[in-house]
Design a protein around this motif. Structure first.
Motif: not given
Length: 302
Positions: A178, A173, A154, A158, A181-182, A169-170
């Motif tokens: 995910g 996510l 991650h 980023w 990621s958040v 990144w998408r």
């Protein structure tokens, strides 16, 4: 198509040839087949993206210094990788050629290669999971090991997002991790320095433990590793499952090739890190503990 790939000779190239695009054609075999050429082009594209991420670039160069090769294994999933230390070869999974040029295909290979490079880095520092650890400590260590791989993946995504390419990144996510990621993004956005001082990385690391299914899957693979180690120990004196885990070893997992340690000072006592096994894994664990006890008492007859 997969069957055709599996029947062909092993496809593998030195990782170093993908760091300089101009030298690639000269460094790769002239008579390689179409599948090898497609694979080489895909790896070249992935490496060109990875060089835009400081952490990814550092891991890539560290692997090159160790003479690592990268190969294609059609039995692996596209988002996974497997490292063979003796051969110094990192294998990644097969993807159809139509998918390789898409953002999804590149994202799958980015995830597999970054994870593989992080494992290679840990192996070079003798920090891979050690079956000499007591079974419960071995599970604890494997969880931390996989959480680190996830966090570093991650971080690289980023960094790529900050450099321009945000599709990876998408992809993360929207994937199964995910929530990691958040957590990373929320912590990084809280203060500018958090994305550089390891705070966001640590948040992603801790978030990995929050999903029980993720932890259970890791435990299952770790217990399988213990089983294989015990099978190899039959009739021989081994130290499997007898060593106590040192917290300092867990902290060392956070060392970065470019410097710094985002796990430095962590005590690894958070509630989510002390989660027990699910019923199936708990039963498996008890069987392994009994086998280790029997092996200890009956070295020759086990």
């Amino acid at each position: 198509m997969t069957a055709g790939v599996s029947s062909s000779p092993r496809i593998a190239f030195p990782l170093s040839v993908f760091l300089q695009h101009d030298a690639q054609d000269a460094a790769l075999p002239a008579g390689m087949g179409l599948q090898a050429k497609i694979f080489a082009d895909a790896v070249q594209q992935v490496c060109s993206f990875l060089l835009h991420a400081p952490s990814g670039r550092a891991l890539l160069r560290a692997a090159v210094l160790r003479g690592v090769h990268i190969g294609l294994d059609p039995l692996l999933e596209p988002q996974t990788s497997f490292y063979y230390p003796l051969q110094k070869r990192l294998d990644i999974g097969y993807q159809p050629s139509s998918l390789l040029s898409s953002q999804k295909g590149i994202s799958l290979y980015l995830a597999s290669i970054i994870g593989g490079l992080r494992r290679i880095w840990q192996h070079s520092r003798a920090l891979t999971p050690d079956t000499r650890l007591k079974p419960e400590d071995f599970l604890r260590y494997c969880r931390a090991f996989e959480a680190d791989v996830c966090a570093i993946t991650h971080l690289a995504a980023w960094e790529l997002r900050a450099a321009g390419p945000c599709f990876f990144w998408r992809h993360l996510l929207a994937a199964a991790d995910g929530d990691v990621s958040v957590s990373f993004a929320r912590t990084a956005a809280a203060h500018p320095r958090h994305q550089f001082d390891g705070t966001a990385l640590r948040a992603a690391f801790l978030e990995w433990f929050e999903v029980a299914e993720r932890v259970d899957a890791c435990d299952h693979l770790a217990l399988e590793m213990m089983d294989m180690a015990l099978l190899g120990a039959r009739g021989a004196a081994q130290d499997i499952g007898r060593m106590k885990l040192d917290t300092a070893r867990l902290c060392q997992l956070g060392v970065m090739p470019q410097g710094g340690n985002y796990l430095g000072g962590m005590r690894f006592r958070a509630p989510q890190m002390r989660r027990g096994c699910d019923p199936f894994n708990r039963t498996h664990l008890k069987h392994i503990e009994r086998d280790i006890c029997y092996l200890s008492e009956n070295q020759e007859s086990f």
